[in-house]
Design an enzyme around this catalytic site. Structure first.
Site, mmCIF file in Angstrom:
data_model
loop_
_atom_site.group_PDB
_atom_site.id
_atom_site.type_symbol
_atom_site.label_atom_id
_atom_site.label_comp_id
_atom_site.label_asym_id
_atom_site.label_seq_id
_atom_site.Cartn_x
_atom_site.Cartn_y
_atom_site.Cartn_z
ATOM 1 C CE LYS A 159 39.508 38.019 26.714
ATOM 2 N NZ LYS A 159 39.573 37.696 28.015
ATOM 3 N N GLY A 165 44.376 46.747 27.097
ATOM 4 C CA GLY A 165 43.648 48.236 27.122
ATOM 5 C C GLY A 165 41.992 47.799 26.814
ATOM 6 N N GLY A 166 41.592 46.784 27.057
ATOM 7 C CA GLY A 166 40.375 46.518 26.696
ATOM 8 C C GLY A 166 39.799 46.213 25.184
ATOM 9 C CB ILE A 204 32.044 34.945 33.151
ATOM 10 C CG1 ILE A 204 33.408 34.091 32.672
ATOM 11 C CG2 ILE A 204 31.577 34.888 34.705
ATOM 12 C CD1 ILE A 204 32.983 32.701 33.016
ATOM 13 C CG ASN A 291 47.823 43.117 32.787
ATOM 14 O OD1 ASN A 291 46.895 43.342 33.352
ATOM 15 N ND2 ASN A 291 47.865 42.623 31.543
ATOM 16 N NE ARG A 293 50.333 45.942 31.074
ATOM 17 C CZ ARG A 293 49.403 46.703 31.597
ATOM 18 N NH1 ARG A 293 49.402 47.634 32.518
ATOM 19 N NH2 ARG A 293 48.170 46.086 31.159
HETATM 20 P P1 ADP Z 1 45.883 48.368 33.266
HETATM 21 O O1 ADP Z 1 45.746 46.564 33.086
HETATM 22 O O2 ADP Z 1 47.037 48.612 33.926
HETATM 23 O O3 ADP Z 1 44.460 48.728 33.884
HETATM 24 P P2 ADP Z 1 44.812 48.917 30.616
HETATM 25 O O4 ADP Z 1 44.448 47.752 30.058
HETATM 26 O O5 ADP Z 1 44.092 50.231 31.184
HETATM 27 O O6 ADP Z 1 46.187 48.978 31.690
HETATM 28 O O7 ADP Z 1 45.789 49.758 29.818
HETATM 29 C C1 ADP Z 1 46.739 50.875 30.165
HETATM 30 C C2 ADP Z 1 47.427 51.480 28.790
HETATM 31 O O8 ADP Z 1 47.893 50.790 27.977
HETATM 32 C C3 ADP Z 1 46.240 51.914 27.873
HETATM 33 O O9 ADP Z 1 46.887 53.242 27.552
HETATM 34 C C4 ADP Z 1 46.215 51.079 26.899
HETATM 35 O O10 ADP Z 1 45.486 51.800 25.786
HETATM 36 C C5 ADP Z 1 47.491 50.595 26.666
HETATM 37 N N1 ADP Z 1 47.680 49.031 26.368
HETATM 38 C C6 ADP Z 1 47.193 47.956 27.377
HETATM 39 N N2 ADP Z 1 47.698 46.714 26.804
HETATM 40 C C7 ADP Z 1 48.215 47.280 25.532
HETATM 41 C C8 ADP Z 1 48.703 46.336 24.508
HETATM 42 N N3 ADP Z 1 48.749 45.033 24.426
HETATM 43 N N4 ADP Z 1 48.992 47.201 23.373
HETATM 44 C C9 ADP Z 1 48.975 48.452 23.282
HETATM 45 N N5 ADP Z 1 48.399 49.135 24.223
HETATM 46 C C10 ADP Z 1 48.095 48.662 25.445
HETATM 47 P P1 ADP Z 2 42.634 43.234 28.491
HETATM 48 O O1 ADP Z 2 43.953 42.603 27.986
HETATM 49 O O2 ADP Z 2 42.298 44.283 27.516
HETATM 50 O O3 ADP Z 2 42.671 43.871 29.744
HETATM 51 P P2 ADP Z 2 41.206 41.122 29.460
HETATM 52 O O4 ADP Z 2 41.141 39.835 29.173
HETATM 53 O O5 ADP Z 2 41.650 41.401 30.810
HETATM 54 O O6 ADP Z 2 41.865 42.021 28.319
HETATM 55 O O7 ADP Z 2 39.683 41.459 29.783
HETATM 56 C C1 ADP Z 2 39.327 42.745 29.890
HETATM 57 C C2 ADP Z 2 38.106 42.899 30.562
HETATM 58 O O8 ADP Z 2 36.878 42.367 29.663
HETATM 59 C C3 ADP Z 2 37.800 42.287 31.886
HETATM 60 O O9 ADP Z 2 38.226 42.682 33.034
HETATM 61 C C4 ADP Z 2 36.342 41.711 31.880
HETATM 62 O O10 ADP Z 2 35.707 42.735 32.381
HETATM 63 C C5 ADP Z 2 35.994 41.531 30.484
HETATM 64 N N1 ADP Z 2 35.856 40.051 29.975
HETATM 65 C C6 ADP Z 2 37.196 39.488 29.306
HETATM 66 N N2 ADP Z 2 37.022 38.131 29.322
HETATM 67 C C7 ADP Z 2 35.838 37.887 29.857
HETATM 68 C C8 ADP Z 2 34.710 36.839 29.922
HETATM 69 N N3 ADP Z 2 35.021 35.444 29.432
HETATM 70 N N4 ADP Z 2 33.564 37.017 30.445
HETATM 71 C C9 ADP Z 2 33.259 38.239 30.808
HETATM 72 N N5 ADP Z 2 33.791 39.300 30.782
HETATM 73 C C10 ADP Z 2 35.204 39.224 30.213
HETATM 74 MG MG MG Z 3 43.038 42.470 31.635
#
Ligand code: ADP
Ligand code: ADP
Ligand code: MG
Length: 450
Positions: A159, A165-166, A204, A291, A293
């Protein structure tokens, strides 16, 4: 209260913040890229300034220009929304240096808890909260990483430390695929987030993603606004969210709340924030990230608690004390959000574009639509594909599902392909209706559908 606030964002979230300011008697200054000249947020703000060309790096992410615009317009504060600069501690720091209030936590807290997910895990581990097992510390090189990865076991995730944003997450199932994926993740991370740091976590299996909404004022008063169930995800990004999380028994819920409170206090948090957890099939809890924010799915919490989170963010940033006591806050009923995206599910969810030729936005009791769409709007896949959020409120989960289906059927967007039909498919699936889903469920539904 602040006289004037600049909104450093676009789309539905900019509109959402402008509305809160309007109701609070605060003037608003919008910024926009040349592509967004005709946008809803530009029309609704008291004043709007073009900040640069379409490319986000030269407009919505251009820190110095945004600060300059804020100074020229004598704004008291900046609201960053979500995405873009919302978790940039450098941006928050620049605001401070220029005597502008950043509506969010301090730069130090953003840095440790928001910007870098690896730092956040280290911090949380110290206070005894379970984290997802992984390799600790910065990874020196991929050969070294592969050896330690072997001790962790497969499958695992690589990661991006600054991801969001996944994006920037790679699953690796076999050691022979490790090095290739490691290099790709580093590359992607650098391209998307300007940082090469990656970390490694155990994967996980079939977890639930459940997160806790907190509000903290400048006087260390912490309140919890319940939790959200966000396990319906595609490509690690949420698509449907609910509050409350129907699988949580009281004991598990209390644990999540206690952990979130401890994190807020330990890191000196201030403002609105979300603590994200994974819960596995044995009901083990793991802290995943924070997060620092406003979150996309905040409206479901607003429906069940009747608290306006954006207004609270502004009041907290101004220095007001929280008016709510935890005992006054009760989660009532059930709320669901669907993210309406401009994409073609049948074509592997590729982004769609076009001109909105007709639009029917649903309404009625307990239906909320947050969007910046209008008839005649030209949609191009430059920014996020999310074009609207449909949020419903019902007495219970059953009523909320019926209402969501009704509202999705009423939602008409012509001229641009959307995922509305696909969302209906999910709402009609047995696993969703029975609340028997986890983060892997949506890919099963996709597999069965296409
Ligand atoms: P939330 O955690 O609020 O559900 P998302 O992960 O779906 O939000 O992201 C919301 C928006 O912000 C999306 O447009 C995503 O592409 C953008 N975004 C989130 N984190 C970042 C980041 N670290 N850098 C750039 N864009 C981000
Ligand atoms: P983002 O900053 O893009 O939101 P996250 O770390 O919150 O990234 O992870 C986004 C999603 O990816 C989680 O909601 C989960 O579904 C999946 N994920 C992240 N880490 C794990 C993990 N260690 N095992 C399984 N799924 C994961
Ligand atoms: Mg997240």
């Amino acid at each position: 209260m602040f006289n004037r606030v600049l909104i450093a964002n676009r789309g539905e979230v900019a509109v959402r913040i402008i509305r809160a300011c309007w109701e609070m008697g605060i003037e608003t200054v919008a910024i926009y890229s040349s592509k967004d000249k005709e946008s809803m947020h530009v029309k609704l703000a008291d004043k709007a300034l073009c900040i640069g060309p379409a490319e986000a790096g030269k407009s919505y992410l251009e820190v110095n220009r945004i600060i300059e615009a804020a100074k020229q317009n004598n704004v008291d504060a900046i609201h960053p929304g979500y995405g873009f600069l919302s978790e940039s501690y450098e941006f928050a720091e620049k605001c401070l240096e220029n005597n502008i209030v950043f509506i969010g936590p301090s730069p130090e807290v953003i840095n440790t808890m928001g910007t870098n997910k690896m730092l956040a895990k280290e911090k949380v581990k110290i206070i005894g909260i379970p984290i997802i097992p992984g390799i600790e510390g910065i990874i020196k090189n991929k050969e070294h990483a592969k050896i330690v990865a072997g001790t962790l076991g497969y499958p695992l995730l690589i990661k991006a430390a600054n991801g969001g944003g996944g994006k920037g997450i790679r699953k690796v199932c076999r050691s022979e695929d490790f090095e290739r994926n490691f290099s790709l993740c580093v590359e992607e991370s650098y391209k998307a987030f300007g940082n090469q740091e990656v970390y490694i976590e155990k994967y996980i299996e079939k977890p639930r993603h459940i997160e806790v909404q907190i509000l903290v004022d400048k006087y260390n008063n912490v309140i919890i606004l319940g939790e959200r169930e966000c396990s319906i995800q595609r490509g690690n990004q949420k698509l449907i969210e609910e509050s409350p999380a129907a699988i949580l028994e009281n004991e598990l819920r209390e644990k999540l709340f206690d952990f979130s409170k401890a994190i807020a206090i330990e890191c000196g948090y201030c403002g609105a924030g979300t603590v994200e957890f994974l819960i596995d099939e044995q009901k083990n809890i793991y802290f995943m990230e924070m997060n620092t924010r406003l979150q996309v799915e905040h409206p479901v919490t607003e429906f069940v608690t009747n608290v306006d989170i954006v207004k609270e963010q502004i009041r907290i940033a101004y220095g007001e004390r929280l008016k709510y006591r935890e005992e006054d806050l009760k989660v009532r009923g059930h709320s669901i959000e669907c993210r309406i995206n401009a994409e073609q599910p049948e074509k592997n969810f590729s982004a769609s574009s076009g001109v909105v030729s007709s639009l029917n936005i649903p309404g009625g009791n307990g239906v909320r639509v947050d969007t910046a769409l209008y008839v005649g709007m030209k949609l191009e896949p430059i920014y996020d594909s999310n074009i609207a959020k449909l949020i419903v409120y019902g007495r219970d989960r059953h009523e909320a599902i019926r209402k969501m289906k009704r509202a999705l059927c009423e939602f008409i967007i012509e001229g641009v392909d959307t995922n509305i039909e696909f969302l209906l498919k999910i709402l009609n699936s047995r696993k969703f209706i029975m609340n028997e889903y986890n983060t892997a469920t949506l890919s099963e539904i996709i597999y069965e559908s296409f």
